[in-house]
Design an enzyme around this catalytic site. Structure first.
Site, short mmCIF file in Angstrom:
data_model
loop_
_atom_site.label_atom_id
_atom_site.label_comp_id
_atom_site.label_asym_id
_atom_site.label_seq_id
_atom_site.Cartn_x
_atom_site.Cartn_y
_atom_site.Cartn_z
N HIS A 70 1.03 -1.24 -0.05
CA HIS A 70 0.01 -0.01 0.16
C HIS A 70 1.00 1.46 -0.05
O HIS A 70 1.96 1.25 0.63
CB HIS A 70 -0.95 0.08 1.26
CG HIS A 70 -2.15 -1.04 1.31
ND1 HIS A 70 -3.28 -0.81 1.61
CD2 HIS A 70 -1.92 -2.36 0.87
CE1 HIS A 70 -4.11 -1.78 1.68
NE2 HIS A 70 -3.17 -2.91 1.00
N GLU A 72 0.75 4.16 1.56
CA GLU A 72 1.40 4.62 2.88
C GLU A 72 2.49 3.78 3.43
O GLU A 72 3.49 4.24 4.01
CB GLU A 72 0.02 4.57 3.90
CG GLU A 72 -1.33 5.35 3.29
CD GLU A 72 -2.03 4.58 2.53
OE1 GLU A 72 -3.15 5.01 2.70
OE2 GLU A 72 -1.95 3.51 2.08
#
Length: 190
Positions: A70, A72
């Protein structure tokens, strides 16, 4: 959940800031690029207290075959390597989509000071969308959250990508032949 309700849950932690606007513009362009390569178009950057990038990332689950790919988490890993530390109390994570529970948990563990996101995610968002890990009593760290920065653009980008993706899947499932029907038999069974 509309941005108005989200902002009631999490009033903007930061005033409108041209630095954040400029970074969000860059993240939206980056997300668009990864979307063209089959990834869900999400991008993130971790900024230090002076607005400089420590780490950035975009989704790479498909490309890397990594369930933890992901945006992040990619940005956090890069920032930790660059800084030589895993604590980011004085930092702001800017991301085009509200973080999921996995990413929100990682942001709490990394003690990120502020998270600013574009589009809220009422189905999977974990900073006010479907749940709020930033304010959960079990959370040992409180993150300031600001949602809705360039929301319309971020939302439109994601919705367009998912529409195209669904249309591709339907086309692949459509059997060949006239008007989408079954192909005519080319042999006899006498």
């Amino acid at each position: 959940m509309g941005v108005e309700l989200l902002l009631q849950l999490h009033p903007p932690a930061l005033p409108p800031d041209p630095v954040l606007e400029a970074w969000m513009d860059r993240m939206l362009r980056r997300a668009e690029r990864v979307g063209r390569h089959g990834e869900i178009p999400v991008a993130a950057v971790l900024l230090d207290a002076r607005g400089r990038a420590l780490g950035w990332g975009s989704n790479r689950r498909e490309r890397a075959g990594d369930p933890l790919g992901h945006a992040e988490l990619v940005a956090l890993r890069q920032a930790a390597a660059a800084r030589g530390d895993w604590r980011f109390n004085d930092c702001t994570l800017l991301v085009t989509l509200e973080p999921c529970p996995m990413c929100a948990g990682a942001l709490i563990q990394a003690r990120v000071g502020t998270v600013v996101f574009g589009a809220p995610d009422p189905k999977r968002g974990a900073l006010g969308g479907c749940l709020d890990l930033s304010g959960d009593p079990s959370s040992h760290h409180r993150i300031q959250v600001m949602g809705g920065l360039r929301e319309a653009e971020a939302r439109q980008q994601l919705e367009s990508w998912f529409r195209r993706r669904r249309a591709e899947v339907r086309r692949r499932r459509q059997p060949p032949g006239p008007k989408g029907g079954r192909p005519e038999a080319r042999w006899r069974t006498d």
